[in-house]
Design a protein around this motif. Structure first.
Motif, PDB file in Angstrom:
ATOM      1  N   VAL A  35       0.850  -1.191   0.000  1.00  0.00           N
ATOM      2  CA  VAL A  35       0.000   0.000   0.000  1.00  0.00           C
ATOM      3  C   VAL A  35       0.887   1.242   0.000  1.00  0.00           C
ATOM      4  CG1 VAL A  35      -1.756   1.279   1.278  1.00  0.00           C
ATOM      5  CG2 VAL A  35      -1.878  -1.204   1.151  1.00  0.00           C
ATOM      6  N   ARG A  36       0.642   2.151  -0.925  1.00  0.00           N
ATOM      7  CA  ARG A  36       1.415   3.381  -1.030  1.00  0.00           C
ATOM      8  C   ARG A  36       0.585   4.623  -0.688  1.00  0.00           C
ATOM      9  NH1 ARG A  36       4.587  -0.059  -1.090  1.00  0.00           N
ATOM     10  NH2 ARG A  36       6.302  -0.465  -2.554  1.00  0.00           N
ATOM     11  N   SER A  37      -0.724   4.553  -0.878  1.00  0.00           N
ATOM     12  CA  SER A  37      -1.586   5.719  -0.651  1.00  0.00           C
ATOM     13  C   SER A  37      -2.699   5.341   0.304  1.00  0.00           C
ATOM     14  CB  SER A  37      -2.166   6.218  -1.976  1.00  0.00           C
ATOM     15  OG  SER A  37      -3.041   7.301  -1.770  1.00  0.00           O
ATOM     16  N   LEU A  38      -3.014   6.246   1.254  1.00  0.00           N
ATOM     17  CA  LEU A  38      -4.016   5.943   2.269  1.00  0.00           C
ATOM     18  C   LEU A  38      -4.665   7.224   2.772  1.00  0.00           C
ATOM     19  CD1 LEU A  38      -5.072   3.369   3.721  1.00  0.00           C
ATOM     20  CD2 LEU A  38      -3.562   3.942   5.615  1.00  0.00           C
ATOM     21  N   LYS A  39      -5.975   7.156   3.004  1.00  0.00           N
ATOM     22  CA  LYS A  39      -6.726   8.259   3.603  1.00  0.00           C
ATOM     23  C   LYS A  39      -7.080   7.878   5.040  1.00  0.00           C
ATOM     24  CE  LYS A  39      -9.743  10.444   1.185  1.00  0.00           C
ATOM     25  NZ  LYS A  39     -10.971  10.807   0.407  1.00  0.00           N
ATOM     26  N   ILE A  40      -6.624   8.656   5.999  1.00  0.00           N
ATOM     27  CA  ILE A  40      -6.803   8.348   7.428  1.00  0.00           C
ATOM     28  C   ILE A  40      -8.130   8.916   7.895  1.00  0.00           C
ATOM     29  CG2 ILE A  40      -5.803   8.539   9.717  1.00  0.00           C
ATOM     30  CD1 ILE A  40      -4.132   6.963   7.728  1.00  0.00           C
TER      31      ILE A  40
ATOM     32  N   ASP B  95      -3.452  11.148   3.388  1.00  0.00           N
ATOM     33  CA  ASP B  95      -4.463  12.202   3.478  1.00  0.00           C
ATOM     34  C   ASP B  95      -5.003  12.219   4.910  1.00  0.00           C
ATOM     35  OD1 ASP B  95      -6.538  13.981   3.290  1.00  0.00           O
ATOM     36  OD2 ASP B  95      -7.408  13.120   1.475  1.00  0.00           O
ATOM     37  N   LEU B  96      -4.716  13.291   5.648  1.00  0.00           N
ATOM     38  CA  LEU B  96      -5.140  13.416   7.044  1.00  0.00           C
ATOM     39  C   LEU B  96      -6.317  14.366   7.220  1.00  0.00           C
ATOM     40  CD1 LEU B  96      -1.642  13.718   8.788  1.00  0.00           C
ATOM     41  CD2 LEU B  96      -3.029  11.667   8.517  1.00  0.00           C
ATOM     42  N   LEU B  97      -6.919  14.826   6.132  1.00  0.00           N
ATOM     43  CA  LEU B  97      -7.933  15.875   6.222  1.00  0.00           C
ATOM     44  C   LEU B  97      -9.114  15.442   7.079  1.00  0.00           C
ATOM     45  CD1 LEU B  97      -8.833  18.678   5.375  1.00  0.00           C
ATOM     46  CD2 LEU B  97      -9.815  17.681   3.309  1.00  0.00           C
TER      47      LEU B  97
ATOM     48  N   VAL C 169      -3.238  17.850   4.964  1.00  0.00           N
ATOM     49  CA  VAL C 169      -3.455  18.056   6.397  1.00  0.00           C
ATOM     50  C   VAL C 169      -4.148  19.394   6.616  1.00  0.00           C
ATOM     51  CG1 VAL C 169      -1.224  19.171   6.805  1.00  0.00           C
ATOM     52  CG2 VAL C 169      -2.333  17.917   8.670  1.00  0.00           C
ATOM     53  N   ILE C 170      -4.809  19.531   7.771  1.00  0.00           N
ATOM     54  CA  ILE C 170      -5.492  20.753   8.145  1.00  0.00           C
ATOM     55  C   ILE C 170      -5.150  21.108   9.588  1.00  0.00           C
ATOM     56  CG2 ILE C 170      -7.580  19.497   8.863  1.00  0.00           C
ATOM     57  CD1 ILE C 170      -9.242  21.871   7.968  1.00  0.00           C
ATOM     58  N   ASN C 171      -5.050  22.412   9.862  1.00  0.00           N
ATOM     59  CA  ASN C 171      -4.834  22.936  11.211  1.00  0.00           C
ATOM     60  C   ASN C 171      -3.482  22.528  11.795  1.00  0.00           C
ATOM     61  OD1 ASN C 171      -5.904  24.650  13.193  1.00  0.00           O
ATOM     62  ND2 ASN C 171      -6.536  22.918  14.470  1.00  0.00           N
ATOM     63  N   ALA C 172      -2.470  22.478  10.966  1.00  0.00           N
ATOM     64  CA  ALA C 172      -1.118  22.209  11.465  1.00  0.00           C
ATOM     65  C   ALA C 172      -0.427  23.532  11.778  1.00  0.00           C
ATOM     66  CB  ALA C 172      -0.319  21.420  10.434  1.00  0.00           C
ATOM     67  N   SER C 173       0.656  23.454  12.549  1.00  0.00           N
ATOM     68  CA  SER C 173       1.401  24.646  12.928  1.00  0.00           C
ATOM     69  C   SER C 173       2.786  24.631  12.282  1.00  0.00           C
ATOM     70  CB  SER C 173       1.545  24.738  14.454  1.00  0.00           C
ATOM     71  OG  SER C 173       2.444  23.755  14.928  1.00  0.00           O
ATOM     72  N   GLU C 174       3.533  25.675  12.545  1.00  0.00           N
ATOM     73  CA  GLU C 174       4.875  25.788  12.012  1.00  0.00           C
ATOM     74  C   GLU C 174       5.780  24.677  12.526  1.00  0.00           C
ATOM     75  OE1 GLU C 174       8.671  28.865  12.325  1.00  0.00           O
ATOM     76  OE2 GLU C 174       6.711  29.429  13.106  1.00  0.00           O
ATOM     77  N   LEU C 175       5.661  24.331  13.820  1.00  0.00           N
ATOM     78  CA  LEU C 175       6.527  23.306  14.411  1.00  0.00           C
ATOM     79  C   LEU C 175       6.260  21.928  13.812  1.00  0.00           C
ATOM     80  CD1 LEU C 175       6.443  24.405  18.171  1.00  0.00           C
ATOM     81  CD2 LEU C 175       8.226  24.830  16.464  1.00  0.00           C
ATOM     82  N   GLY C 176       4.989  21.618  13.611  1.00  0.00           N
ATOM     83  CA  GLY C 176       4.660  20.323  13.018  1.00  0.00           C
ATOM     84  C   GLY C 176       5.216  20.172  11.614  1.00  0.00           C
ATOM     85  N   LEU C 177       5.128  21.216  10.811  1.00  0.00           N
ATOM     86  CA  LEU C 177       5.656  21.156   9.454  1.00  0.00           C
ATOM     87  C   LEU C 177       7.178  21.167   9.431  1.00  0.00           C
ATOM     88  CD1 LEU C 177       3.120  23.506   7.668  1.00  0.00           C
ATOM     89  CD2 LEU C 177       3.219  21.022   7.587  1.00  0.00           C
TER      90      LEU C 177
END
Length: 477
Positions: free
Chosen positions: A100-105, A127-129, A192-200
């Protein structure tokens, strides 16, 4: 008389042949079956021997294959057999997970618990959306947006309040990004959604091969983390979304982005603010940028002139824009994109002839023009496209205000036109086709003509030879 006849009790006397000996004499494969049946009968008589002699029919022949060889075999099977194959045994389940290479969480705990990495160790696209949203299960109310879909407890609040209430905190999202970065160092695409500078930043340090990123609810501070992704090639930023959430991306963030991500090839700005300075910084720093998509922008007037700094831009897309540029400035300051080949306008409100004229002026080197379901495009506004002298492909769909006269006035000035597509443009009438326009149709390589449901042009042209000169053809739709 021989000795055997004199002594009938002699052990050397030859016994008469049995029918089983004759039957098995030339059937060597059947001997293995008989031998296996004998082993099975011995094992049934002696319970202790069952642990030493396995059942012949229950032997898994795939155990003789190594994991690498079996992976190659499973990878050749169609995707429709992936789920059934994973149910064969635990070994096959683990091997299918490695394919598996692609996955939606959808379940965030599946990520932070480490089960995701154990189950799918070779993920490249994640995909973490929807996973960043927690909503009650077994709820009868479903909120569906063009980007997210979630269940809700009650329906007496706005979409914005609902999203803020059910969105995972920034710290939780950052923790999931850290777990993903530690377990998937070969990650190439992330949503992803609602991430911050540190996470990225953590993601940029661990996933050096990250090439594509789609970030929702983005702001200027978050773009500091994106700028650390030096190998990023495809980027989609979603700032403000009407009715869902509000986030600010301005010239500050665009400048930070331009200075950090210099290898961008495709960039999409959705719901982003900015002006001339932000687009200019992208054009000057991102020299490899070939495709720019601007969706529902909130940019200040005058931003169109900055497109001329994107010297290698080949495709420009404007999607769902309520306006283009109400005050683009004088023509001598607009410039143009020398490498531009394709211009797409979809679901845009073309209210101002001045702004549309400035857009075509910047895109005067374009070779393909597509206008799809854009409101306000009439004859007077479409004539401004005459400045694009190199157009070879024109597609008009859903342009209800445009008439045959307005179409003719523009396309007759394009001497290089090869393909014309006209679909669902109800004011373009076949009865208004002039001889000059009919001659143009004859010289086209491809013509798809369906301005309305009553169009009979294809049948009326039968036997005239129109569209069939040389290797050219007429295509019915």
């Amino acid at each position: 008389m021989s000795v055997l006849e004199e002594n009938p009790d002699s052990p050397l006397k030859k016994r008469p042949p049995r029918w089983s000996d004759i039957w098995l004499k030339k059937t060597k494969p059947l001997k293995h079956v008989v031998f296996a049946m004998q082993l099975q009968s011995l094992a049934s008589k002696d319970p202790k021997s069952q642990t030493l002699i396995p059942h012949f029919a229950n032997i898994d022949r795939t155990l003789l294959l190594s994991d690498e060889l079996l992976l190659k075999i499973l990878s050749k099977l169609p995707l429709s057999q992936r789920n059934p194959n994973s149910l064969v045994c635990k070994r096959w389940l683990n091997l299918q997970g490695r394919l598996v290479r692609s996955l939606k969480i959808l379940d965030w705990n599946f990520l932070v618990s480490g089960r995701l990495i154990t189950r799918f160790p070779n993920l490249a696209h994640v995909d973490l959306l929807n996973g960043c949203l927690f909503s009650p299960r077994n709820s009868g109310i479903l909120l569906t947006h063009r980007m997210v879909s979630m269940q809700m407890r009650y329906g007496n609040c706005s979409n914005w309040e609902l999203l803020e209430e059910n969105l995972l905190p920034v710290e939780v999202v950052d923790g999931g990004l850290q777990a993903l970065a530690n377990g998937c160092p070969n990650l190439r695409r992330l949503v992803v959604i609602n991430a911050s500078e540190l996470g990225l930043l953590t993601l940029a340090e661990e996933c050096l091969t990250l090439q594509e990123l789609e970030l929702h609810k983005c702001n200027d501070n978050v773009l500091r983390g994106i700028a650390a992704c030096e190998n990023l090639q495809i980027l989609k930023l979603v700032g403000n979304v009407d009715g869902l959430y509000c986030s600010l991306v301005s010239d500050v963030g665009l400048t930070i982005l331009a200075q950090g991500c210099k290898r961008l090839v495709k960039l999409e700005l959705s719901g982003c603010e900015g002006s001339f300075d932000g687009i200019k910084a992208i054009g000057q720093c991102c020299l490899m940028l070939e495709e720019l998509t601007i969706c529902d922008h909130r940019m200040e007037d005058g931003w169109l002139a900055a497109l001329s700094y994107c010297e290698n831009l080949k495709t420009l897309r404007l999607l769902s824009c309520k306006r283009i540029d109400l005050d683009p400035g004088p023509d001598e300051y607009l410039g143009f994109c020398p490498s531009l080949e394709r211009l797409y306008l979809q679901k845009c409100q073309l209210r101002s002839k001045k702004s549309l004229r400035a857009l075509f002026r910047v895109c005067e080197a374009v070779r393909e023009v597509v206008v799809l379901d854009c409101w306000g495009l009439d004859n007077d506004m479409f004539t401004s496209a005459s400045v694009c002298r190199r157009v070879k492909f024109l597609s008009l769909e859903g342009c209800s205000l445009l008439t045959t006269e307005g179409l003719e006035a523009t396309v007759l000035s394009w001497l290089d036109l090869e393909t014309l597509v006209v679909v669902s443009c109800k004011n373009i009438k076949e009865s208004d086709i002039s001889p000059a326009l009919a001659t143009l149709f004859c010289n086209l390589k491809e013509l798809r003509w369906r301005p309305d449901a009553k169009s009979l042009l294809s049948s009326s042209l039968m036997g005239t030879g129109m569209g069939k000169k040389g290797g050219k053809f007429f295509k019915r739709t």
